[in-house]
Design an enzyme around this catalytic site. Structure first.
Site, mmCIF file in Angstrom:
data_model
loop_
_atom_site.group_PDB
_atom_site.id
_atom_site.type_symbol
_atom_site.label_atom_id
_atom_site.label_comp_id
_atom_site.label_asym_id
_atom_site.label_seq_id
_atom_site.Cartn_x
_atom_site.Cartn_y
_atom_site.Cartn_z
ATOM 1 N N GLN A 246 -7.076 17.071 35.181
ATOM 2 C CA GLN A 246 -6.158 16.724 34.100
ATOM 3 C C GLN A 246 -6.872 15.884 33.044
ATOM 4 O O GLN A 246 -8.071 16.059 32.843
ATOM 5 C CB GLN A 246 -4.920 16.003 34.653
ATOM 6 N N ASN B 287 -2.207 21.691 40.583
ATOM 7 C CA ASN B 287 -1.593 21.827 39.262
ATOM 8 C C ASN B 287 -2.638 21.783 38.155
ATOM 9 O O ASN B 287 -2.335 22.063 36.998
ATOM 10 C CB ASN B 287 -0.551 20.735 39.036
ATOM 11 N N LYS C 45 -13.602 20.516 31.059
ATOM 12 C CA LYS C 45 -14.326 19.807 32.125
ATOM 13 C C LYS C 45 -14.994 20.772 33.093
ATOM 14 O O LYS C 45 -16.088 20.505 33.585
ATOM 15 C CB LYS C 45 -13.367 18.901 32.905
ATOM 16 N N GLY D 227 -6.103 23.322 36.550
ATOM 17 C CA GLY D 227 -6.924 24.522 36.589
ATOM 18 C C GLY D 227 -8.155 24.380 35.721
ATOM 19 O O GLY D 227 -8.094 23.805 34.640
ATOM 20 N N HIS D 228 -9.288 24.871 36.224
ATOM 21 C CA HIS D 228 -10.527 24.862 35.455
ATOM 22 C C HIS D 228 -11.023 26.293 35.321
ATOM 23 O O HIS D 228 -11.008 27.056 36.281
ATOM 24 C CB HIS D 228 -11.586 24.003 36.153
ATOM 25 N N ASP E 285 -7.432 20.258 29.724
ATOM 26 C CA ASP E 285 -7.878 21.419 28.934
ATOM 27 C C ASP E 285 -9.066 21.090 28.036
ATOM 28 O O ASP E 285 -9.308 21.776 27.040
ATOM 29 C CB ASP E 285 -6.740 21.981 28.058
#
Length: 333
Positions: A175, A40, A16, A42-43, A13
């Protein structure tokens, strides 16, 4: 021409997706390739009036001149991948390796119950069970599915060939460092190593072919789900600071804390970082919103950046000042 690895420095979070999207357009790499665990992660990317929430494709897909690839170390949900290729106009330039593992319905079912869901706070994406099956050598691979055959290339060969031709290659991590299976807050971690070394292994890039490692830190720390978070703020405190956020994949409330220099130092060590990117400076200092010049920043914001550089002894080269891709201060020479 360079190969640049971008990884998260905290618990994911960090922003990125926005930084990778900026680099994808600014540096115009020939290939943008993603490592990491699976869908798993998300961006969120904001391009003009459009917001993209990406789980499988590399975040740099907005550069239509670049090939976007997924390395063999990543597990793939074909339904998610094919939908993103279609929805994000990435047909003809999206590729996966034949050794990418495939998430099937059984993995989704296993991920939605038991300790993974109740104790660890899994996203329910099937990523953990699929990676467990891969370790047991029973997971099916992309080469086993005819529906994916048109997407398959030799990803390690493609990226190493591009580097040998002095082309820019952008490597995308997912991540954050402290969600790494090896280096994170076990057991509240993802199912793989997601430091720069792990991401490079995922795509088949040897350490001598890495030129730059950018570690992305948010101006404060957030974490989705369970697990330790030093100096955690109450929900009310986070809301009062404007730090109330929600996860891209899960929609869950993110927990928050002030910038953690101890975590940042360790992330720099674990990733061999050569540069730092700081995101959401505008959340800490609203007057910075949308700025693209470091010289124009208010003194308190400059002091914040200078303190990070002094404490961590690494240059802050890319600063995010808003949600849009071009809300960036680029201090690279």
């Amino acid at each position: 021409m360079t190969s640049t690895v971008v990884v998260g420095g905290f618990f994911g979070d960090e922003g990125k997706g926005k930084i990778i999207s900026y680099l994808a357009i600014k540096d115009n790499p020939s290939i943008i390739v993603r490592g990491g665990a699976g869908p798993n992660a998300g961006h969120t990317i904001r391009d003009g009036d459009r917001v993209y929430k990406v789980r499988m494709l590399p975040s740099g897909f907005l550069n239509k001149n670049a090939k976007v690839m997924i390395g063999p170390g990543v597990v793939i949900n074909p339904d998610v991948l094919l939908k993103e290729i279609r929805d994000f106009d990435a047909s003809g330039r999206s590729f996966i390796d034949k050794h990418c593992g495939i998430i099937e319905e059984t993995h989704l079912t296993r991920d939605s119950k038991g300790d993974l869901k109740e104790k660890i706070g899994s996203t329910g994406s099937g990523t953990g069970p699929a990676n467990a099956d891969r370790a047991m050598r029973v997971l099916k691979l992309a080469k086993d599915f005819d529906s994916l055959s048109s997407l398959i290339v030799d990803v390690p060969e493609e990226i190493n060939s591009a580097i040998s031709k002095n082309e820019n290659v952008l490597i995308e991590g997912t991540q954050g460092t402290f969600l790494s299976l090896w280096h994170g807050t076990y057991p509240f971690v993802t199912s793989k190593d997601v430091t720069a070394s792990g991401i490079c292994a995922d795509i088949g890039l040897g350490p001598k072919n890495v030129d730059e490692v950018i570690v992305v830190f948010k101006s404060y720390v957030t974490r989705v789900g369970t697990g330790p978070l030093a100096n955690e703020l109450t929900l009310e405190q986070a809301q009062s600071k404007g730090w109330s956020e929600f996860g891209t994949v899960t929609g869950r409330q993110r927990r928050a804390a002030d910038f953690d220099f101890d975590l940042a130092r360790r992330a720099i060590m674990l990733n061999s970082a050569t540069q730092i990117s700081i995101t959401k400076l505008d959340v800490i200092f609203p007057s910075c919103a949308g700025m693209t010049s470091y010289d124009n920043l208010p003194e308190e914001a400059k002091s914040f950046i200078q303190n990070i550089e002094r404490e961590l002894n690494i240059p802050v080269t890319i600063i995010g000042t808003g949600p849009a891709i071009d809300d960036v201060i680029d201090r690279r020479s």
